[in-house]
Scaffold this motif. Structure first.
Motif, PDB file in Angstrom:
ATOM      1  N   SER A 198       3.464   1.040 -10.733  1.00  0.00           N
ATOM      2  CA  SER A 198       3.082   0.508  -9.496  1.00  0.00           C
ATOM      3  C   SER A 198       1.950  -0.466  -9.417  1.00  0.00           C
ATOM      4  CB  SER A 198       2.391   1.855  -8.579  1.00  0.00           C
ATOM      5  OG  SER A 198       3.266   2.910  -8.466  1.00  0.00           O
ATOM      6  N   LEU A 199       1.751  -1.170  -8.617  1.00  0.00           N
ATOM      7  CA  LEU A 199       0.662  -2.044  -8.475  1.00  0.00           C
ATOM      8  C   LEU A 199      -0.717  -1.301  -8.760  1.00  0.00           C
ATOM      9  CD1 LEU A 199       1.591  -4.438  -5.352  1.00  0.00           C
ATOM     10  CD2 LEU A 199       1.322  -5.146  -7.915  1.00  0.00           C
ATOM     11  N   ASN A 200      -1.569  -2.471  -9.578  1.00  0.00           N
ATOM     12  CA  ASN A 200      -2.968  -1.964  -9.894  1.00  0.00           C
ATOM     13  C   ASN A 200      -3.823  -2.632  -9.001  1.00  0.00           C
ATOM     14  OD1 ASN A 200      -5.561  -1.742 -10.796  1.00  0.00           O
ATOM     15  ND2 ASN A 200      -4.739  -1.786 -12.927  1.00  0.00           N
ATOM     16  N   LEU A 201      -4.113  -1.801  -7.847  1.00  0.00           N
ATOM     17  CA  LEU A 201      -4.506  -2.296  -6.617  1.00  0.00           C
ATOM     18  C   LEU A 201      -6.105  -2.705  -6.875  1.00  0.00           C
ATOM     19  CD1 LEU A 201      -3.196  -0.190  -3.824  1.00  0.00           C
ATOM     20  CD2 LEU A 201      -2.691  -2.636  -3.991  1.00  0.00           C
ATOM     21  N   SER A 202      -6.811  -1.918  -7.633  1.00  0.00           N
ATOM     22  CA  SER A 202      -8.129  -2.240  -7.931  1.00  0.00           C
ATOM     23  C   SER A 202      -8.211  -3.597  -8.719  1.00  0.00           C
ATOM     24  CB  SER A 202      -8.991  -1.085  -8.779  1.00  0.00           C
ATOM     25  OG  SER A 202      -8.582  -1.096  -9.890  1.00  0.00           O
ATOM     26  N   LYS A 203      -7.327  -3.794  -9.516  1.00  0.00           N
ATOM     27  CA  LYS A 203      -7.408  -5.124 -10.279  1.00  0.00           C
ATOM     28  C   LYS A 203      -7.093  -6.227  -9.161  1.00  0.00           C
ATOM     29  CE  LYS A 203      -5.827  -5.468 -14.716  1.00  0.00           C
ATOM     30  NZ  LYS A 203      -4.672  -5.663 -15.776  1.00  0.00           N
ATOM     31  N   LEU A 204      -6.002  -6.068  -8.357  1.00  0.00           N
ATOM     32  CA  LEU A 204      -5.473  -7.087  -7.380  1.00  0.00           C
ATOM     33  C   LEU A 204      -7.003  -7.405  -6.458  1.00  0.00           C
ATOM     34  CD1 LEU A 204      -2.210  -6.189  -6.074  1.00  0.00           C
ATOM     35  CD2 LEU A 204      -2.894  -8.188  -7.169  1.00  0.00           C
ATOM     36  N   GLU A 205      -7.694  -6.538  -6.150  1.00  0.00           N
ATOM     37  CA  GLU A 205      -8.832  -6.402  -5.288  1.00  0.00           C
ATOM     38  C   GLU A 205      -9.716  -7.462  -5.895  1.00  0.00           C
ATOM     39  OE1 GLU A 205     -10.251  -2.911  -4.121  1.00  0.00           O
ATOM     40  OE2 GLU A 205      -8.990  -2.772  -2.523  1.00  0.00           O
ATOM     41  N   LYS A 206      -9.989  -7.250  -7.262  1.00  0.00           N
ATOM     42  CA  LYS A 206     -10.788  -8.062  -8.182  1.00  0.00           C
ATOM     43  C   LYS A 206     -10.341  -9.627  -8.155  1.00  0.00           C
ATOM     44  CE  LYS A 206     -12.687  -4.290 -10.955  1.00  0.00           C
ATOM     45  NZ  LYS A 206     -12.192  -3.265 -11.725  1.00  0.00           N
ATOM     46  N   GLY A 234      10.401  -7.339  -3.149  1.00  0.00           N
ATOM     47  CA  GLY A 234       9.270  -7.340  -3.786  1.00  0.00           C
ATOM     48  C   GLY A 234       8.110  -8.511  -3.295  1.00  0.00           C
ATOM     49  N   GLN A 235       9.052  -9.613  -3.405  1.00  0.00           N
ATOM     50  CA  GLN A 235       7.778 -10.956  -2.995  1.00  0.00           C
ATOM     51  C   GLN A 235       7.169 -10.741  -1.623  1.00  0.00           C
ATOM     52  OE1 GLN A 235       7.131 -13.344  -4.803  1.00  0.00           O
ATOM     53  NE2 GLN A 235       6.224 -14.530  -3.296  1.00  0.00           N
ATOM     54  N   ALA A 236       8.165 -10.083  -0.642  1.00  0.00           N
ATOM     55  CA  ALA A 236       7.686 -10.026   0.707  1.00  0.00           C
ATOM     56  C   ALA A 236       6.545  -8.803   0.704  1.00  0.00           C
ATOM     57  CB  ALA A 236       8.520  -9.542   1.641  1.00  0.00           C
ATOM     58  N   GLN A 237       6.754  -7.726  -0.181  1.00  0.00           N
ATOM     59  CA  GLN A 237       5.839  -6.939  -0.294  1.00  0.00           C
ATOM     60  C   GLN A 237       4.551  -7.290  -0.730  1.00  0.00           C
ATOM     61  OE1 GLN A 237       6.134  -3.705   0.464  1.00  0.00           O
ATOM     62  NE2 GLN A 237       4.456  -2.767  -0.472  1.00  0.00           N
ATOM     63  N   LEU A 238       4.505  -8.035  -1.845  1.00  0.00           N
ATOM     64  CA  LEU A 238       3.551  -8.635  -2.481  1.00  0.00           C
ATOM     65  C   LEU A 238       2.694  -9.531  -1.828  1.00  0.00           C
ATOM     66  CD1 LEU A 238       2.350  -8.565  -5.758  1.00  0.00           C
ATOM     67  CD2 LEU A 238       3.942 -10.527  -6.140  1.00  0.00           C
ATOM     68  N   MET A 239       3.249 -10.245  -1.011  1.00  0.00           N
ATOM     69  CA  MET A 239       2.583 -11.400  -0.183  1.00  0.00           C
ATOM     70  C   MET A 239       1.841 -10.609   0.882  1.00  0.00           C
ATOM     71  SD  MET A 239       2.518 -14.281  -1.210  1.00  0.00           S
ATOM     72  CE  MET A 239       1.669 -14.843   0.182  1.00  0.00           C
ATOM     73  N   MET A 240       2.383  -9.544   1.293  1.00  0.00           N
ATOM     74  CA  MET A 240       1.799  -8.794   2.523  1.00  0.00           C
ATOM     75  C   MET A 240       0.600  -8.187   1.883  1.00  0.00           C
ATOM     76  SD  MET A 240       3.324  -5.483   4.368  1.00  0.00           S
ATOM     77  CE  MET A 240       2.468  -4.474   3.309  1.00  0.00           C
ATOM     78  N   ILE A 241       0.621  -7.613   0.501  1.00  0.00           N
ATOM     79  CA  ILE A 241      -0.657  -7.201   0.000  1.00  0.00           C
ATOM     80  C   ILE A 241      -1.623  -8.339  -0.348  1.00  0.00           C
ATOM     81  CG2 ILE A 241      -1.592  -5.960  -1.926  1.00  0.00           C
ATOM     82  CD1 ILE A 241       1.258  -4.514  -1.918  1.00  0.00           C
ATOM     83  N   GLN A 263      -2.142 -11.099   1.399  1.00  0.00           N
ATOM     84  CA  GLN A 263      -2.554 -11.409   2.597  1.00  0.00           C
ATOM     85  C   GLN A 263      -3.664 -10.374   3.301  1.00  0.00           C
ATOM     86  OE1 GLN A 263      -1.950 -14.074   4.901  1.00  0.00           O
ATOM     87  NE2 GLN A 263       0.190 -14.578   4.485  1.00  0.00           N
ATOM     88  N   LYS A 264      -3.471  -8.977   3.077  1.00  0.00           N
ATOM     89  CA  LYS A 264      -4.213  -8.217   3.475  1.00  0.00           C
ATOM     90  C   LYS A 264      -5.553  -8.396   2.693  1.00  0.00           C
ATOM     91  CE  LYS A 264      -4.640  -3.226   3.959  1.00  0.00           C
ATOM     92  NZ  LYS A 264      -6.108  -3.150   3.075  1.00  0.00           N
ATOM     93  N   LEU A 265      -5.298  -8.351   1.383  1.00  0.00           N
ATOM     94  CA  LEU A 265      -6.762  -8.419   0.737  1.00  0.00           C
ATOM     95  C   LEU A 265      -7.424  -9.683   0.917  1.00  0.00           C
ATOM     96  CD1 LEU A 265      -5.510  -6.924  -2.727  1.00  0.00           C
ATOM     97  CD2 LEU A 265      -6.708  -5.769  -1.101  1.00  0.00           C
ATOM     98  N   PHE A 266      -6.747 -10.984   0.862  1.00  0.00           N
ATOM     99  CA  PHE A 266      -7.722 -12.022   0.872  1.00  0.00           C
ATOM    100  C   PHE A 266      -8.149 -12.102   2.403  1.00  0.00           C
ATOM    101  CE2 PHE A 266      -5.243 -14.047  -2.737  1.00  0.00           C
ATOM    102  CZ  PHE A 266      -6.422 -14.576  -3.350  1.00  0.00           C
ATOM    103  N   SER A 267      -7.593 -11.719   3.285  1.00  0.00           N
ATOM    104  CA  SER A 267      -8.105 -11.622   4.596  1.00  0.00           C
ATOM    105  C   SER A 267      -9.549 -10.980   4.801  1.00  0.00           C
ATOM    106  CB  SER A 267      -7.020 -11.211   5.852  1.00  0.00           C
ATOM    107  OG  SER A 267      -6.891  -9.820   5.701  1.00  0.00           O
ATOM    108  N   GLU A 268      -9.737  -9.994   3.910  1.00  0.00           N
ATOM    109  CA  GLU A 268     -10.979  -9.231   4.152  1.00  0.00           C
ATOM    110  C   GLU A 268     -12.239 -10.283   3.653  1.00  0.00           C
ATOM    111  OE1 GLU A 268     -10.892  -5.985   1.377  1.00  0.00           O
ATOM    112  OE2 GLU A 268      -9.281  -5.207   2.254  1.00  0.00           O
ATOM    113  N   TYR A 269     -11.942 -11.343   3.070  1.00  0.00           N
ATOM    114  CA  TYR A 269     -12.848 -12.256   2.754  1.00  0.00           C
ATOM    115  C   TYR A 269     -12.665 -13.526   3.729  1.00  0.00           C
ATOM    116  CZ  TYR A 269     -13.520  -9.471  -1.326  1.00  0.00           C
ATOM    117  OH  TYR A 269     -13.774  -8.342  -1.889  1.00  0.00           O
ATOM    118  N   ASN A 270     -11.760 -13.530   4.570  1.00  0.00           N
ATOM    119  CA  ASN A 270     -11.332 -14.751   5.456  1.00  0.00           C
ATOM    120  C   ASN A 270     -10.797 -15.835   4.638  1.00  0.00           C
ATOM    121  OD1 ASN A 270     -11.162 -15.376   8.393  1.00  0.00           O
ATOM    122  ND2 ASN A 270     -13.389 -16.280   8.118  1.00  0.00           N
TER     123      ASN A 270
END
Ligand code: GLU
Length: 279
Positions: A29-37, A86-93, A95-102
């Motif tokens: 599964s994706l390592n979300l805390s790493k992606l966030e960082k 997976g590409q669509a799913q990855l981009m969705m994630i 988009q979501k994370l980057f949008s937190e920082y506008n």
């Protein structure tokens, strides 16, 4: 000893992250805390006024996990289907994370043909340049669903070097599951020595590129990283291979710390990138 202070001033930076660095080894599964960082770090580079490109693998890994196809070797159509999912799913994630920082991001899916065909190559460069003007981070991957050749032989190490050459990046950071270049596979040979700086790639070094990465999820080993180093350095881009386990390594590289292996740019007029990748 060469200092790395000059890395502070890099203006256009490509960061490549592989599937093995993006996912948990045990579960896939994706390592979300790493992606966030990663997302926070790249947005911060933008805030510093730098142009940033993210080359992200993970399409096949994410699709395969989503569809429960984790074990065993996938057939080519299965890989293509997984990449599409997976590409669509990855981009969705992303988009979501980057949008937190506008921070606006975009998706660029490239194939070898995009690079080799002059018209599509120029179109790709124009798109990158426009995105930089708009302060958007391009997120690049291979268009795995249609480029069967790329899935079987291609890898994002090479792709990120090609993108760096194409957009005139001054730094490429390859985040890997290994600290950098060793004289031999450190998993096998205890005497393997770490190489901090490669000022010039030679045949001896190219031969060190055995498949020393233990990664099972991505497609790139050390051999592909050395090919990437050829493409990047001959095109005038400095390249650092570093361990993506800790995302703050990106900041440390830009602060000039001696982490990872630095391959110094060595712009070679006789080097024809398109001919090189067409072979
Ligand atoms: N393009 C592939 C993916 O996103 C990975 C290629 C690579 O690991 O280098 O799944």
């Amino acid at each position: 000893m060469m200092t790395r202070d000059f890395l502070h001033d890099k203006k256009r930076i490509v960061v490549k992250i592989g599937s093995s660095s993006l996912t948990h080894k045990e579960s896939g599964s994706l390592n979300l805390s790493k992606l966030e960082k990663l997302v926070r770090m790249l947005t911060n580079l933008k805030n510093m006024g730098k142009d940033v490109v993210l080359v992200s693998s993970g399409a096949i890994a994410v699709g395969r996990k989503k569809m429960g196809l984790r074990d065993g070797v996938l057939s080519l159509p299965e890989k293509q289907a997984c990449a599409a999912i997976g590409q669509a799913q990855l981009m969705m994630i992303y988009q979501k994370l980057f949008s937190e920082y506008n921070q606006n991001v975009s998706q660029l899916l490239l194939t070898k043909v995009t690079m080799v065909n002059e018209l599509s190559r120029i179109n790709a460069v124009n798109t990158f340049n426009e995105l930089f003007k708009l302060n958007v981070i391009p997120i690049v991957n291979e268009n795995d669903t249609i480029s069967t050749y790329e899935i079987e032989f291609g890898d994002n190490d090479r792709l990120s070097a090609i993108v760096s050459a194409l957009i005139g990046a001054d730094l490429l950071i390859l985040l890997s599951d290994i600290d950098g270049l060793y004289t031999d596979d450190p998993n096998v040979n205890q005497d393997a020595r770490f190489i901090k700086t490669v000022e010039k790639l030679d045949d001896h070094l190219m031969n060190m590129g055995k498949d020393s990465s233990s990664s099972k999820v991505g497609t790139g080993g050390m051999a592909t990283k050395l090919i990437a180093a050829q493409i990047a350095t001959y095109s005038g881009t400095d390249m650092v291979i570093a361990n993506g386990e800790d995302i703050s390594v990106i900041e440390r590289i830009l602060e000039g710390e001696e982490v990872g292996t630095l391959f110094c740019a060595n712009k070679t007029e006789a080097f024809d990138m398109i001919e090189f990748i067409s072979q």
